[in-house]
Design a protein around this motif. Structure first.
Motif, PDB file in Angstrom:
ATOM      1  N   TYR A  57       0.854  -1.184   0.000  1.00  0.00           N
ATOM      2  CA  TYR A  57       0.000   0.000   0.000  1.00  0.00           C
ATOM      3  C   TYR A  57       0.890   1.234   0.000  1.00  0.00           C
ATOM      4  CZ  TYR A  57      -4.018   2.938   1.076  1.00  0.00           C
ATOM      5  OH  TYR A  57      -5.012   3.873   1.008  1.00  0.00           O
ATOM      6  N   ALA A  87      -8.502   8.484   1.385  1.00  0.00           N
ATOM      7  CA  ALA A  87      -9.109   7.241   0.923  1.00  0.00           C
ATOM      8  C   ALA A  87     -10.588   7.111   1.299  1.00  0.00           C
ATOM      9  CB  ALA A  87      -8.329   6.053   1.475  1.00  0.00           C
ATOM     10  N   GLN A  94     -13.745   7.350  -1.152  1.00  0.00           N
ATOM     11  CA  GLN A  94     -14.203   6.296  -2.056  1.00  0.00           C
ATOM     12  C   GLN A  94     -15.148   5.306  -1.379  1.00  0.00           C
ATOM     13  OE1 GLN A  94     -11.323   3.477  -3.415  1.00  0.00           O
ATOM     14  NE2 GLN A  94     -12.637   2.666  -5.004  1.00  0.00           N
ATOM     15  N   THR A 111      -6.861   7.371  -4.236  1.00  0.00           N
ATOM     16  CA  THR A 111      -7.007   5.948  -3.966  1.00  0.00           C
ATOM     17  C   THR A 111      -6.073   5.128  -4.839  1.00  0.00           C
ATOM     18  OG1 THR A 111      -8.643   4.173  -3.762  1.00  0.00           O
ATOM     19  CG2 THR A 111      -8.859   5.622  -5.663  1.00  0.00           C
ATOM     20  N   THR A 112      -5.968   3.845  -4.505  1.00  0.00           N
ATOM     21  CA  THR A 112      -5.133   2.934  -5.282  1.00  0.00           C
ATOM     22  C   THR A 112      -5.919   2.246  -6.391  1.00  0.00           C
ATOM     23  OG1 THR A 112      -5.615   1.240  -3.629  1.00  0.00           O
ATOM     24  CG2 THR A 112      -3.551   2.445  -3.394  1.00  0.00           C
ATOM     25  N   TYR A 113      -7.235   2.181  -6.216  1.00  0.00           N
ATOM     26  CA  TYR A 113      -8.050   1.452  -7.189  1.00  0.00           C
ATOM     27  C   TYR A 113      -9.405   2.116  -7.312  1.00  0.00           C
ATOM     28  CZ  TYR A 113     -10.484  -2.238  -9.653  1.00  0.00           C
ATOM     29  OH  TYR A 113     -11.192  -2.926 -10.583  1.00  0.00           O
ATOM     30  N   ASP A 120     -14.183  -1.579  -3.465  1.00  0.00           N
ATOM     31  CA  ASP A 120     -13.400  -0.390  -3.136  1.00  0.00           C
ATOM     32  C   ASP A 120     -11.920  -0.748  -3.129  1.00  0.00           C
ATOM     33  OD1 ASP A 120     -12.618  -1.379  -0.562  1.00  0.00           O
ATOM     34  OD2 ASP A 120     -14.471  -0.644   0.312  1.00  0.00           O
ATOM     35  N   PHE A 121     -11.095   0.200  -2.723  1.00  0.00           N
ATOM     36  CA  PHE A 121      -9.650   0.022  -2.850  1.00  0.00           C
ATOM     37  C   PHE A 121      -9.108  -1.112  -1.992  1.00  0.00           C
ATOM     38  CE2 PHE A 121     -10.234   2.838   0.690  1.00  0.00           C
ATOM     39  CZ  PHE A 121      -9.169   2.646   1.546  1.00  0.00           C
ATOM     40  N   GLU A 122      -9.717  -1.388  -0.830  1.00  0.00           N
ATOM     41  CA  GLU A 122      -9.221  -2.487  -0.005  1.00  0.00           C
ATOM     42  C   GLU A 122      -9.757  -3.837  -0.467  1.00  0.00           C
ATOM     43  OE1 GLU A 122      -6.797  -2.750   1.739  1.00  0.00           O
ATOM     44  OE2 GLU A 122      -6.303  -0.760   2.459  1.00  0.00           O
ATOM     45  N   GLY A 170      -7.169  -4.286  -3.052  1.00  0.00           N
ATOM     46  CA  GLY A 170      -5.838  -4.375  -2.462  1.00  0.00           C
ATOM     47  C   GLY A 170      -5.596  -5.679  -1.732  1.00  0.00           C
ATOM     48  N   LEU A 228      -3.827  -3.695  -9.321  1.00  0.00           N
ATOM     49  CA  LEU A 228      -3.153  -2.515  -8.778  1.00  0.00           C
ATOM     50  C   LEU A 228      -1.968  -2.077  -9.618  1.00  0.00           C
ATOM     51  CD1 LEU A 228      -3.109  -3.444  -4.971  1.00  0.00           C
ATOM     52  CD2 LEU A 228      -4.855  -2.187  -6.251  1.00  0.00           C
TER      53      LEU A 228
END
Length: 405
Positions: A146, A256, A259, A278-280, A315-317, A320, A357
């Motif tokens: 992350y 974050a 999102q 965010t990452t995604y 979502d991003f997690e 992730g 990612l």
């Protein structure tokens, strides 16, 4: 049946039972600790993390190197003491070789001393705090998947520089916890370098119920941008109270939490115009991996499968922890089984392009983490209940719009 026959029958039954149990022993599972914030302040992060890891195990097929995957999911309750207790169980009682999680910076930080007692391979798909780099970044058993705080603010500053006039005034609000204090100096550094005038750095107590005194001060300063380095419940409070008083700030930037479906539902119409990083982000149309098309399909296909199973947007997690778990599963497979040292070496050698990612490869960061994967971030704005990408530049990106009440 006479006594001798009965005795022989019981003995035979016992032998048969032992023989039947033998294949079960051979099928001994590969245990993976999954400590997550399934209740408390960071529940939105932990529930997504659990969901992502479980989805990965299902897609992988439930077995690694012929042995069942056993995810030991535990609730750290978003609290330090519960985190210590859970890690004590996983590290000292279960003696797991692998741990994925937790997510939030404070809970990850609380886990460090207990993790050190056994040092299983620890993949952390969260915590942007640079304190984590300082404390465990050099450990060969630590793998971070992350971005850190400086990755956030490098992206936010670049996005604002592209679309907001140079010299614009920025006010920063941050919480007095591990996360807020870690982010604040990097936000100031990158925004200043991008040509913005940081007119306020205001700290707010975690779980503060009333931010109006702070917002009154913001109104007097008349910033062009307000950057809120706050999470979960604090992000909800900040957004609602800004909206209620119609604070005249053209651009509202979160991190974050923007999102998260939970944040969006909690703040309702107050979400309109907020910017997040965010990452995604669903809808990025990322290509899949040719070598592992089942594990890492094109993002559109993965999102469709996720929505079908969970009836919600990922979502991003979700993404992730899915990717993080997949990398661990592949490393165990390549190592030929449950050998911690071999698995760690396989993770270090890993180079898999086109995951959800981006490219999965563990490299050293300039700031001290030996094994870091994924630092790219996407900046987006909430517009009519949708996430609209504004950075990086490309055919999908749109122009940043000021807030209109």
């Amino acid at each position: 049946m006479d006594r001798f026959s009965a005795k022989a029958f019981v003995s035979g039954l016992a032998l048969a039972t032992c023989l039947a149990a033998a294949p079960v022993a051979a099928q001994e599972s590969i245990k993976i600790g999954v400590p997550m914030e399934l209740s408390g302040r960071f529940v939105a992060y932990g529930v997504s993390g659990k969901r992502g890891a479980e989805f990965a195990a299902e897609v992988y097929g439930g077995k690694i190197a012929g042995k069942p995957i056993e995810l030991l999911v535990r609730d750290v309750q978003s609290e330090s003491q519960a985190t210590i207790s859970v890690f004590n169980e996983l590290v000292n009682k279960e003696k797991v070789n692998y741990i994925i999680g937790p997510i939030a910076s404070p809970t990850v930080s609380a886990a460090i001393p207990t993790w050190r007692q056994g040092k299983p391979i620890w993949l952390v798909p969260g915590s942007s705090s640079t304190k984590l780099e300082t404390e465990v970044g050099q450990d060969p058993e630590f793998f971070h998947t992350y971005p850190y705080a400086y990755n956030y603010h490098e992206s936010v500053a670049a996005a604002l520089k592209q679309q907001v006039p140079a010299g614009s005034k920025v006010a920063i609000v941050y919480t007095d916890d591990n996360d807020g204090r870690a982010h604040e100096p990097y936000a100031k550094k990158y925004l200043t370098a991008a040509g913005f005038d940081v007119v306020a750095n205001e700290i707010v107590r975690t779980n503060a119920g009333d931010m109006n005194p702070l917002l009154t001060k913001m109104a007097r300063l008349k910033p062009d941008v307000l950057l809120g380095l706050v999470q979960t419940t604090d992000a909800v409070t900040l957004a609602k109270q800004i909206y209620t008083r119609k604070l005249p700030v053209p651009y509202l930037i979160g991190t974050a939490a923007t999102q998260l479906q939970e944040w969006q539902e909690a703040v309702g119409p107050a979400q309109e115009g907020w910017v997040g990083v965010t990452t995604y982000l669903p809808g990025l149309h990322r290509p899949g991996n040719a070598e592992y098309p089942k594990l890492f399909p094109p993002s559109d296909e993965w999102e469709a499968a996720f929505r079908k199973k969970y009836d919600r947007e990922p979502d991003f997690e979700d993404a992730g922890c899915y990717v993080t778990a997949m990398l661990l599963f592949l490393a165990i497979e390549r190592a030929g089984g449950d050998d911690k040292d071999k698995v760690a070496e396989e993770l270090r050698k890993m180079d898999i392009p086109n995951t959800l990612l981006g490219n999965a490869k563990f490299v050293a960061t300039p700031s001290g983490t030996k094994q870091q994967a994924f630092t790219e971030m996407v900046v987006f704005q909430r517009e009519q209940d949708k996430n609209v990408m504004i950075y990086p530049p490309g055919p999908e990106s749109k122009k940043l719009k000021p807030i209109e009440y």
